[in-house]
Scaffold this motif. Sequence first.
Motif, PDB file in Angstrom:
ATOM      1  N   TYR A   1      44.976 -40.768  32.660  1.00 42.83           N
ATOM      2  CA  TYR A   1      45.471 -39.393  32.795  1.00 42.83           C
ATOM      3  C   TYR A   1      44.400 -38.297  32.532  1.00 42.83           C
ATOM      4  O   TYR A   1      43.454 -38.553  31.698  1.00 42.83           O
ATOM      5  CB  TYR A   1      46.676 -39.145  31.688  1.00 42.83           C
ATOM      6  CG  TYR A   1      47.765 -39.596  31.882  1.00 42.83           C
ATOM      7  CD1 TYR A   1      48.943 -39.118  32.388  1.00 42.83           C
ATOM      8  CD2 TYR A   1      47.949 -41.148  31.640  1.00 42.83           C
ATOM      9  CE1 TYR A   1      50.156 -39.667  32.471  1.00 42.83           C
ATOM     10  CE2 TYR A   1      49.125 -41.698  31.827  1.00 42.83           C
ATOM     11  CZ  TYR A   1      50.261 -41.056  32.280  1.00 42.83           C
ATOM     12  OH  TYR A   1      51.246 -41.546  32.730  1.00 42.83           O
ATOM     13  N   ASN A   2      44.253 -37.364  33.542  1.00 37.64           N
ATOM     14  CA  ASN A   2      43.321 -36.010  33.133  1.00 37.64           C
ATOM     15  C   ASN A   2      43.741 -35.326  31.967  1.00 37.64           C
ATOM     16  O   ASN A   2      45.326 -35.012  31.924  1.00 37.64           O
ATOM     17  CB  ASN A   2      43.186 -35.370  34.385  1.00 37.64           C
ATOM     18  CG  ASN A   2      42.455 -36.121  35.487  1.00 37.64           C
ATOM     19  OD1 ASN A   2      41.413 -37.029  35.277  1.00 37.64           O
ATOM     20  ND2 ASN A   2      42.759 -36.009  36.737  1.00 37.64           N
ATOM     21  N   VAL A   3      42.857 -34.928  31.178  1.00 39.78           N
ATOM     22  CA  VAL A   3      43.447 -34.185  29.959  1.00 39.78           C
ATOM     23  C   VAL A   3      42.898 -32.505  30.205  1.00 39.78           C
ATOM     24  O   VAL A   3      41.773 -32.405  30.501  1.00 39.78           O
ATOM     25  CB  VAL A   3      42.692 -34.573  28.607  1.00 39.78           C
ATOM     26  CG1 VAL A   3      43.213 -33.764  27.495  1.00 39.78           C
ATOM     27  CG2 VAL A   3      43.082 -36.176  28.610  1.00 39.78           C
ATOM     28  N   GLU A   4      43.898 -31.594  29.877  1.00 35.13           N
ATOM     29  CA  GLU A   4      43.396 -30.312  29.924  1.00 35.13           C
ATOM     30  C   GLU A   4      43.742 -29.618  28.642  1.00 35.13           C
ATOM     31  O   GLU A   4      45.274 -29.923  28.203  1.00 35.13           O
ATOM     32  CB  GLU A   4      44.089 -29.711  31.032  1.00 35.13           C
ATOM     33  CG  GLU A   4      43.950 -27.923  31.158  1.00 35.13           C
ATOM     34  CD  GLU A   4      44.769 -27.418  32.301  1.00 35.13           C
ATOM     35  OE1 GLU A   4      44.881 -26.212  32.331  1.00 35.13           O
ATOM     36  OE2 GLU A   4      45.467 -28.024  33.258  1.00 35.13           O
ATOM     37  N   TYR A   5      43.166 -28.847  28.035  1.00 32.23           N
ATOM     38  CA  TYR A   5      43.271 -28.107  26.825  1.00 32.23           C
ATOM     39  C   TYR A   5      43.849 -26.744  27.040  1.00 32.23           C
ATOM     40  O   TYR A   5      42.903 -26.135  27.488  1.00 32.23           O
ATOM     41  CB  TYR A   5      42.184 -28.406  25.894  1.00 32.23           C
ATOM     42  CG  TYR A   5      41.927 -29.808  25.284  1.00 32.23           C
ATOM     43  CD1 TYR A   5      42.626 -30.421  24.418  1.00 32.23           C
ATOM     44  CD2 TYR A   5      41.102 -30.495  26.210  1.00 32.23           C
ATOM     45  CE1 TYR A   5      42.522 -31.872  24.110  1.00 32.23           C
ATOM     46  CE2 TYR A   5      40.797 -31.881  26.019  1.00 32.23           C
ATOM     47  CZ  TYR A   5      41.470 -32.646  24.728  1.00 32.23           C
ATOM     48  OH  TYR A   5      41.012 -33.866  24.593  1.00 32.23           O
ATOM     49  N   VAL A   6      44.848 -26.440  26.285  1.00 28.98           N
ATOM     50  CA  VAL A   6      45.441 -25.170  26.502  1.00 28.98           C
ATOM     51  C   VAL A   6      45.163 -24.175  25.278  1.00 28.98           C
ATOM     52  O   VAL A   6      45.696 -24.838  24.308  1.00 28.98           O
ATOM     53  CB  VAL A   6      46.812 -24.870  27.146  1.00 28.98           C
ATOM     54  CG1 VAL A   6      47.147 -23.444  27.193  1.00 28.98           C
ATOM     55  CG2 VAL A   6      46.900 -25.738  28.389  1.00 28.98           C
ATOM     56  N   PHE A   7      44.306 -23.198  25.328  1.00 30.81           N
ATOM     57  CA  PHE A   7      44.199 -22.335  24.090  1.00 30.81           C
ATOM     58  C   PHE A   7      44.882 -21.024  24.064  1.00 30.81           C
ATOM     59  O   PHE A   7      45.170 -20.462  25.291  1.00 30.81           O
ATOM     60  CB  PHE A   7      42.710 -22.167  23.879  1.00 30.81           C
ATOM     61  CG  PHE A   7      41.751 -23.305  23.688  1.00 30.81           C
ATOM     62  CD1 PHE A   7      41.925 -24.068  22.374  1.00 30.81           C
ATOM     63  CD2 PHE A   7      41.239 -24.244  24.773  1.00 30.81           C
ATOM     64  CE1 PHE A   7      41.061 -25.290  22.356  1.00 30.81           C
ATOM     65  CE2 PHE A   7      40.645 -25.281  24.472  1.00 30.81           C
ATOM     66  CZ  PHE A   7      40.488 -25.933  23.335  1.00 30.81           C
ATOM     67  N   ASN A   8      45.097 -20.383  22.933  1.00 26.93           N
ATOM     68  CA  ASN A   8      45.748 -19.064  22.819  1.00 26.93           C
ATOM     69  C   ASN A   8      44.506 -18.114  22.803  1.00 26.93           C
ATOM     70  O   ASN A   8      43.409 -18.363  22.777  1.00 26.93           O
ATOM     71  CB  ASN A   8      46.958 -18.798  21.795  1.00 26.93           C
ATOM     72  CG  ASN A   8      46.176 -18.843  20.602  1.00 26.93           C
ATOM     73  OD1 ASN A   8      44.927 -19.105  20.113  1.00 26.93           O
ATOM     74  ND2 ASN A   8      46.967 -18.996  19.562  1.00 26.93           N
ATOM     75  N   THR A   9      45.021 -16.845  22.790  1.00 29.55           N
ATOM     76  CA  THR A   9      43.798 -15.743  22.931  1.00 29.55           C
ATOM     77  C   THR A   9      42.955 -15.971  21.560  1.00 29.55           C
ATOM     78  O   THR A   9      41.658 -15.275  21.630  1.00 29.55           O
ATOM     79  CB  THR A   9      44.449 -14.287  23.049  1.00 29.55           C
ATOM     80  OG1 THR A   9      45.301 -14.031  21.777  1.00 29.55           O
ATOM     81  CG2 THR A   9      45.214 -14.100  24.455  1.00 29.55           C
TER      82      THR A   9
ATOM     83  N   GLY B   1      41.868 -18.548  20.331  1.00 29.37           N
ATOM     84  CA  GLY B   1      41.129 -19.599  20.350  1.00 29.37           C
ATOM     85  C   GLY B   1      41.721 -20.865  19.561  1.00 29.37           C
ATOM     86  O   GLY B   1      41.135 -22.035  19.431  1.00 29.37           O
ATOM     87  N   GLU B   2      42.916 -20.993  19.283  1.00 27.69           N
ATOM     88  CA  GLU B   2      43.470 -22.204  18.681  1.00 27.69           C
ATOM     89  C   GLU B   2      44.395 -22.996  19.751  1.00 27.69           C
ATOM     90  O   GLU B   2      44.880 -22.499  20.922  1.00 27.69           O
ATOM     91  CB  GLU B   2      44.890 -21.482  17.792  1.00 27.69           C
ATOM     92  CG  GLU B   2      44.288 -20.777  16.738  1.00 27.69           C
ATOM     93  CD  GLU B   2      45.419 -20.430  15.769  1.00 27.69           C
ATOM     94  OE1 GLU B   2      46.770 -20.460  16.021  1.00 27.69           O
ATOM     95  OE2 GLU B   2      45.215 -19.581  14.755  1.00 27.69           O
ATOM     96  N   LEU B   3      44.423 -24.279  19.655  1.00 24.62           N
ATOM     97  CA  LEU B   3      45.020 -25.123  20.670  1.00 24.62           C
ATOM     98  C   LEU B   3      46.469 -25.188  20.735  1.00 24.62           C
ATOM     99  O   LEU B   3      46.849 -25.363  19.585  1.00 24.62           O
ATOM    100  CB  LEU B   3      44.447 -26.537  20.412  1.00 24.62           C
ATOM    101  CG  LEU B   3      44.859 -27.518  21.197  1.00 24.62           C
ATOM    102  CD1 LEU B   3      44.175 -27.265  22.725  1.00 24.62           C
ATOM    103  CD2 LEU B   3      44.444 -28.942  20.754  1.00 24.62           C
ATOM    104  N   VAL B   4      47.115 -24.717  21.797  1.00 21.82           N
ATOM    105  CA  VAL B   4      48.379 -24.618  21.633  1.00 21.82           C
ATOM    106  C   VAL B   4      49.214 -25.608  22.483  1.00 21.82           C
ATOM    107  O   VAL B   4      50.406 -26.065  22.152  1.00 21.82           O
ATOM    108  CB  VAL B   4      49.061 -23.262  22.173  1.00 21.82           C
ATOM    109  CG1 VAL B   4      48.462 -22.242  21.027  1.00 21.82           C
ATOM    110  CG2 VAL B   4      48.501 -23.047  23.483  1.00 21.82           C
ATOM    111  N   MET B   5      48.622 -26.557  23.373  1.00 18.64           N
ATOM    112  CA  MET B   5      48.986 -27.377  24.268  1.00 18.64           C
ATOM    113  C   MET B   5      47.829 -28.385  24.722  1.00 18.64           C
ATOM    114  O   MET B   5      46.763 -27.843  25.059  1.00 18.64           O
ATOM    115  CB  MET B   5      49.922 -26.863  25.441  1.00 18.64           C
ATOM    116  CG  MET B   5      50.644 -27.986  26.201  1.00 18.64           C
ATOM    117  SD  MET B   5      51.503 -27.224  27.457  1.00 18.64           S
ATOM    118  CE  MET B   5      52.805 -26.782  26.630  1.00 18.64           C
ATOM    119  N   VAL B   6      48.104 -29.442  25.022  1.00 18.73           N
ATOM    120  CA  VAL B   6      47.507 -30.624  25.518  1.00 18.73           C
ATOM    121  C   VAL B   6      48.212 -30.945  26.990  1.00 18.73           C
ATOM    122  O   VAL B   6      49.253 -31.561  26.584  1.00 18.73           O
ATOM    123  CB  VAL B   6      46.875 -31.644  24.707  1.00 18.73           C
ATOM    124  CG1 VAL B   6      46.112 -32.662  25.449  1.00 18.73           C
ATOM    125  CG2 VAL B   6      46.345 -31.327  23.599  1.00 18.73           C
TER     126      VAL B   6
END
Length: 131
Positions: free
Chosen positions: A107-115, A117-122
Motif C-alpha cells: 500500500y502507498n501511504v499518504e499523510y494528511v496534516f491540518n493547518t 501541522g498535526e497529523l489527522v489522517m493516514v
Amino acid sequence: MEENILKAFSYFSAAFFIITAVTLFFTLYNNKNEIMDTVSSKICEKGPVYETNYVDIPKNSTVSGAFIIGCIKNGLETDISVDSVLIPQNTDISAFDYDIVDYDSEYNVEYVFNTSGELVMVKYQKKGGEP
C-alpha cells in the motif's frame, strides 16, 4: 579445627558487611536530598514514550497489508483510510472486519496534516489501484 575456621570466617564476613553498610549510609546521608529529588523526578516523570518528526516522513512510502492490520490491532492514533474506506480512530478492534485489508498487498501511504501541522489522517492506497 575446621569448624572454628568457618565460624571465624562467618564472623569476619558479617563484620565486613556491617562496616560497609554503615560507611555507605553515612557517605550517602550527606547527599540524601539530591538523591531523593532525582529518584522522585524519575518516578513521576511521564515524558513521551515515542516521538517522531512528521517533516521527516517520506512522501512516497509503502507498507504491507500486514503492517496496516498490526496498526489497527495495536490501536489507532489517528483516523486511517484503506482504499477509500474510512476507519475511525476509536474503532472497536474486536468487531472490525479485517477483510478490508489485503494481507499480502503493498500500500502507498499518504499523510494528511491540518493547518497547524498535526497529523489527522493516514491514507493507504493499494499499489496499482485507483489514485
